[in-house]
Design an enzyme around this catalytic site. Structure first.
Site, mmCIF file in Angstrom:
data_model
loop_
_atom_site.group_PDB
_atom_site.id
_atom_site.type_symbol
_atom_site.label_atom_id
_atom_site.label_comp_id
_atom_site.label_asym_id
_atom_site.label_seq_id
_atom_site.Cartn_x
_atom_site.Cartn_y
_atom_site.Cartn_z
ATOM 1 C CB CYS A 4 -9.940 12.896 -24.656
ATOM 2 S SG CYS A 4 -10.166 11.171 -24.149
ATOM 3 C CG ASN A 13 -9.590 9.504 -28.726
ATOM 4 O OD1 ASN A 13 -9.812 9.321 -29.931
ATOM 5 N ND2 ASN A 13 -8.614 8.892 -28.082
#
Length: 311
Positions: free
Chosen positions: A126, A274
Site C-alpha cells: 500500500c 491503505n
C-alpha cells in the site's frame, strides 16, 4: 462489451472490497471467490452477488478453474508463495496483492507496460502504491539520489495479514522506490496509529533530487496526482510541495510531500485508505491486463506441470 473473468482468492477484508470494485468494472467480471472459512462474510456476500464460492482455498478454486482467467491473490505473502506455481500450472494470470514478490513489482501508472505477458505481477505494498509514483514523478525532473517514505495507517485497518508482513512491507516498499521509482537508495517505514477515531492513511515522502528545476518538479508532481486520482478518488496532497535547497548540496533539492488517502467506502471504512489504494490499483492492473487479453497482446501462461499434481 467483452469481459474477462476474474477469481478472488481470499475472502477477508481486501477480497471483499475487491468484489465490490470488480462488480463496477467495464472489462472484468468476478465469477468465483475462494476462502478457507465457510461462514465468512466475504463468501456470503460473494454468494449473494451470484458468484461461485468455495471454502477449500486454492484446491477448491482450482477444481473450478474453467470459471476464470485472472486471479486476484488477497491472502498472505506466505500463502502466495505456495499458490503461485499452482496458478501458473493452471494457466492463470495472478495479480498478487501480498508482499510475496513472486512476480515483478508493478505500479500501474509507471511500469505495467514493461511487464506485458507476465504470468504473475506483484503490487508492491500500500505504501508503494501511494508513494512510488511520486518518486517517479520527481525523477522526471532530475535524478533522485535518495527517497524515504513514512506511511502511517490506522491500527484498525491493519488486519492479521498486514501485521504478519511488516518486514516484507518495509523491504518491498524500499525496493519499489528504487527499482520502479528510480531512486538510487530507498527507505520505507510504517507506523500503525491506534488513535480513536481512526486516522486516514497519511504518507510523508522525502526525495533528494539532483539538478532539478522547482517549477518542473511541481508540474510533474501535479500531473501524477491527477492521474492517480483517476482510479483512487480519495488520493490528495495535504499541502503544496515543499521544495528546499540542500545545504552545501550545490543544485540539489529536497522535496517533501504530505499525502492523504481516503478510501471509497465500498466495503472497508473510509479510514482504510491503505487497503483501498491496493484494491483500486489491483482493479486498474486487472483492467489493463483484460484490455491486452482481449486485444491478444497479453497471452495467458502456457500449460505447465503442477508442482504437486493438484489442479
Amino acid at each position: 462489451m467483452e469481459k474477462i473473468r476474474a477469481a478472488i482468492l481470499g475472502s477477508g477484508n481486501i477480497g471483499t472490497d475487491l468484489l465490490h470494485k470488480l462488480k463496477r468494472s467495464r472489462s472484468l467480471v468476478p465469477t468465483i471467490m475462494a476462502g478457507i472459512i465457510a461462514d465468512s462474510e466475504g463468501l456470503a456476500r460473494a454468494k449473494a452477488e451470484g458468484l461461485a464460492t468455495t471454502h477449500e482455498g486454492i484446491d477448491g478454486l482450482l477444481r473450478q478453474k474453467d470459471l476464470f482467467d485472472i486471479v486476484f491473490e488477497a491472502t498472505t505473502a506466505k500463502a502466495h508463495v505456495q499458490h503461485a506455481p499452482l496458478l501458473r500450472a493452471a494457466n492463470k494470470i495472478a495479480i498478487d496483492l501480498t508482499p510475496a514478490a513472486v512476480g515483478p513489482y508493478v505500479i500501474p501508472l509507471v511500469n505495467l507496460n514493461e511487464h506485458v505477458g507476465e504470468p504473475n505481477v506483484n503490487l508492491v505494498s500500500c505504501g508503494g502504491q501511494a508513494t512510488v509514483p511520486l518518486i517517479y514523478a520527481l525523477g522526471e525532473a532530475g535524478p533522485v539520489q535518495y527517497a524515504e517514505i513514512v506511511a502511517t495507517i490506522a491500527s484498525k485497518s491493519a488486519g492479521p495479514g498486514t501485521r504478519q508482513n511488516i518486514d516484507e512491507f518495509t523491504d518491498t516498499t524500499a525496493r519499489g522506490l528504487e527499482k520502479i521509482g528510480g531512486a538510487k537508495r530507498g527507505k520505507a517505514i510504517i507506523v500503525l496509529n491506534p488513535a480513536e477515531p481512526p486516522i486516514l492513511m497519511r504518507n510523508t515522502v522525502y526525495g533528494v533530487v539532483e539538478d532539478a528545476d522547482p517549477e518542473k518538479l511541481k508540474k510533474s508532481i501535479d500531473e501524477m496526482i491527477r492521474r492517480i486520482k483517476e482510479y483512487v478518488a480519495g488520493y490528495r496532497l495535504l499541502a503544496k510541495p515543499l521544495i528546499e535547497d540542500v545545504p552545501n548540496g550545490k543544485s540539489k533539492k529536497k522535496v517533501t510531500l504530505f499525502v492523504e488517502v481516503e478510501g471509497a467506502g465500498d466495503y472497508l471504512p473510509k479510514y482504510a485508505g491503505n487497503l483501498d489504494i491496493m484494491t483500486s490499483a489491483a482493479v486498474k492492473v486487472g483492467e489493463e491486463i483484460a484490455r491486452h487479453l482481449i486485444a491478444g497482446t497479453w497471452k495467458k501462461p502456457s500449460p505447465h506441470p503442477s508442482p504437486s499434481g493438484r489442479g
